[in-house]
Design an enzyme around this catalytic site. Sequence first.
Site, short mmCIF file in Angstrom:
data_model
loop_
_atom_site.label_atom_id
_atom_site.label_comp_id
_atom_site.label_asym_id
_atom_site.label_seq_id
_atom_site.Cartn_x
_atom_site.Cartn_y
_atom_site.Cartn_z
CE LYS A 60 -3.76 -2.53 2.05
NZ LYS A 60 -4.35 -3.11 3.24
CD GLN A 104 -3.32 -4.68 6.43
OE1 GLN A 104 -3.18 -3.69 5.73
NE2 GLN A 104 -3.92 -5.78 5.99
CG ASP A 127 -9.99 -1.13 4.16
OD1 ASP A 127 -9.86 -1.28 2.93
OD2 ASP A 127 -9.43 -1.87 5.00
#
Length: 290
Positions: A60, A104, A127
């Site tokens: 990322k 994450q 996200d």
Amino acid sequence: MSDSPPIETVVVNGLELAQELRGQMAEEVARHVDAGKRPPSLAVVLVGDDPASASYIKGKRRACKRVGFDSVEHNLAGDTSQEDLIALLQKLNADDGIDGILVQLPVPKQIDANAVAEAIAPDKDVDGVGPINAGRLVMGEDGLFACTPLGIMEILARHEIPLEGANAVVIGRSMIVGKPISLLLQRKNATVTMCHSRTRDLDAICRQADVLVAGVGVPKLVKADWIKPGAAVIDVGATHVDGEPVGDVDFDAALGVAGLLTPHRRGVGPMTITMLLHNTLKTWRDRVGV
Ligand code: NAP
């Protein structure tokens, strides 16, 4: 002998599509940065030192750099409390220089992933994990939606797969794959069947699918004879077997049966990160007013 002509399966090149979209994003960012705007900025939070998570974050970071985004990393110790993590998220929520926040997953046991998702400001939830954006998706509103499903929709659109009235079957019902892709397909007027570990006659249901999405994590679950000839088959699965990622679809056997097929390398994966960039760009545009 069957009279049907042989099927030439189109194998999706997710990397090529991702690179094209990222190129467009990089141009847009460069144009506005040249005109004096700050670049988009993504905050990535990692709790603990899981090697797979560290490697995803590295991907990322690299992707952000290539399109001219800033990425800010917060690496927290594995024993960080939920309270401390949420305090950091609140700081990032209040920071006008941050456009997107990603924690994450998975998070360590002492932290409730739902509480984390709820703590991220909806307009920075790039996200698409929080309840507000999930609700917007259910209600048919605009919002920030989960990246893998957005990437799948882009692949289907680019390959002009007809969705209106199509039978779509989704295997898996997670919040990051199965549920959001089912809703996005329904938005395009597909008739969607959601399957999961308790579904009966899964193979027979799959055989009805014009569009089949497998987001399971069981290597080669979907056999060639589960696929309707000519169907669009999207394989999200990525299970590591002997150090190699293996998809949910028996790829080699599906060639010549599926009309469209994503490989487990250079398929859906590169599009997932691209949609994270896409969501961050979207919130940045709103924040800097372009
Ligand atoms: P998850 O949360 O574990 O969900 C898996 C789903 O599959 C569950 O709904 C489960 O049903 C269902 N399932 C399990 N075994 C099944 C079976 N034998 N038959 C039918 N359904 C079954 O997984 P996830 O996070 O959605 O991820 C799924 C896969 O996609 C994983 O391999 C993951 O690594 C991969 N993935 C890849 C990307 C990418 O960018 N390439 C992104 C995200 C995920 P129940 O609900 O009944 O338990």
